[in-house]
Design a protein around this motif. Structure first.
Motif, mmCIF file in Angstrom:
data_model
loop_
_atom_site.group_PDB
_atom_site.id
_atom_site.type_symbol
_atom_site.label_atom_id
_atom_site.label_comp_id
_atom_site.label_asym_id
_atom_site.label_seq_id
_atom_site.Cartn_x
_atom_site.Cartn_y
_atom_site.Cartn_z
ATOM 1 N N ALA A 44 -6.070 -5.310 -6.206
ATOM 2 C CA ALA A 44 -5.715 -6.161 -5.075
ATOM 3 C C ALA A 44 -6.968 -6.629 -4.343
ATOM 4 N N THR A 45 -6.953 -7.874 -3.895
ATOM 5 C CA THR A 45 -8.111 -8.440 -3.202
ATOM 6 C C THR A 45 -7.786 -8.759 -1.748
ATOM 7 N N ASN A 46 -8.815 -8.746 -0.916
ATOM 8 C CA ASN A 46 -8.630 -9.093 0.495
ATOM 9 C C ASN A 46 -8.809 -10.599 0.680
ATOM 10 N N MET A 47 -8.904 -11.055 1.901
ATOM 11 C CA MET A 47 -8.991 -12.487 2.158
ATOM 12 C C MET A 47 -10.296 -13.097 1.643
ATOM 13 N N TYR A 48 -11.271 -12.247 1.335
ATOM 14 C CA TYR A 48 -12.540 -12.721 0.794
ATOM 15 C C TYR A 48 -12.597 -12.601 -0.722
#
Length: 339
Positions: A44-48
């Motif tokens: 999973a990735t964050n907003m960046y």
């Protein structure tokens, strides 16, 4: 999947906090989850666009980095919105222990593949993208992005561990080229990073004879920026360096004079390499003396004509001798530089 306003998962937060116990528990929990889509908790990735592995690298936690890679090897292939991979991040943050985890991982089936993104400067905007070995069906290209950036920094000897580790992992990185066809040796030469140049040459010498898109070899780059010690090192190891010519047929001495870096002459004037270049002509027929006269470099002209081996009567393709060019410069209102 539970996230905060930065789109971070609990795994991001645990990695950022350096909490190995919590990271392990979350990974264990994720392994028993059923996922409908492709994204799992570790990927999973964050907003960046960053995964928990980026966070673990950023805080320099070797244990968490190792745990994440072992649990999900594909994490090494996920780049953020700027195209930065975890390995690139570790390299540019000079985290040698973290870099070693990635390079040792190559033995177990993870390799780094560097890609180039659009950049406005020569070496500051390159990013590294990684993919798992088993997903690669074509040969590995452009692996050296992080190494090029690292070599392109004016670093002291204490930082050579990163370069050594990357080269020990894959010696061919020393001859990889970027979109400008420059090698890591070109970048090290541009900043005069002598320690890195020596390290690169210990692993691979072929790059010495590789020209960039402009036809410049590493020794031309060193001459262009007046890297005296580096030039001396190169001609000692490669005495045939005078035979390397750019697209205009110029050797490194001629380019140094044109670039206003004639000061390199002082450290190489006794070498056979230098002596062989004294009367060398470029594709326009200009010798070093022609070029120095044309630029009004008085000290260089005086030094060259004091040498019996220099022929001041050589004419270029326009039929002009160095004296003719000097007179032309004076007639046009230019004066010779005394310093």
């Amino acid at each position: 999947m539970l996230r905060n306003r930065l789109k971070e998962t609990p795994l991001h937060c645990a990695a950022k906090a350096g909490n190995y116990t919590m990271v392990s528990l979350l990974i264990s929990f994720a392994e028993h989850e059923h996922h409908v889509g492709e994204e799992t908790l570790p990927t999973a990735t964050n907003m960046y666009g960053e995964t928990a592995l980026h966070e673990a690298v950023r805080v320099g936690n070797r244990d968490i980095v190792g745990k994440l890679i072992l649990s999900e090897p594909s994490l090494t292939g996920i780049v953020d919105t700027e195209g930065v991979s975890p390995l690139y991040l570790a390299t540019m943050m000079n985290m040698l222990n973290i870099v070693k985890i990635f390079t040792r991982g190559a033995i177990h089936g993870i390799l780094c593949r560097a890609k180039m993104t659009n950049c406005t400067t020569r070496c500051c905007a390159r990013k590294c993208r990684c993919v798992p070995l088993w997903s690669m069906l074509e040969s590995i290209e452009d692996e050296a992005t992080a190494l090029m950036d690292y070599c392109g920094k004016d670093l002291s000897n204490e930082f050579s561990g990163i370069t050594h580790t990357l080269l020990e992992w894959n010696k061919s990185l020393a001859t990889k080229v970027d979109d400008l066809e420059s090698t890591p040796l070109h970048y090290a030469a541009s900043v005069g990073n002598l320690a890195t140049v020596k390290l690169l040459l210990q692993h691979e010498t072929l790059a010495v004879y590789m020209a960039d898109k402009d036809g410049l070899f590493p020794i031309h780059i060193a001459a262009k920026y007046g890297r005296t010690l580096l030039i001396k090192e190169l001609i000692e190891q490669f005495p045939d360096s005078d035979e390397l010519l750019d697209k205009e047929g110029r050797n490194f001495l001629q380019l140094a004079i044109l670039s206003g870096k004639g000061n390199i002459i002082g450290s190489i004037r006794h070498s056979h390499t230098f002596l062989r270049m004294l009367n060398a002509r470029d594709y326009e027929g200009n010798t070093p003396l022609h070029l120095a006269s044309q630029r009004g470099e008085y000290r260089i002209v005086r030094f060259l004509i004091s040498m019996k081996m220099v022929y001041s009567s050589i004419m270029n393709k326009d039929g002009a001798t160095p004296v003719d060019l000097a007179i032309k410069e004076v007639d046009q209102g230019y004066t010779f530089k005394s310093e």
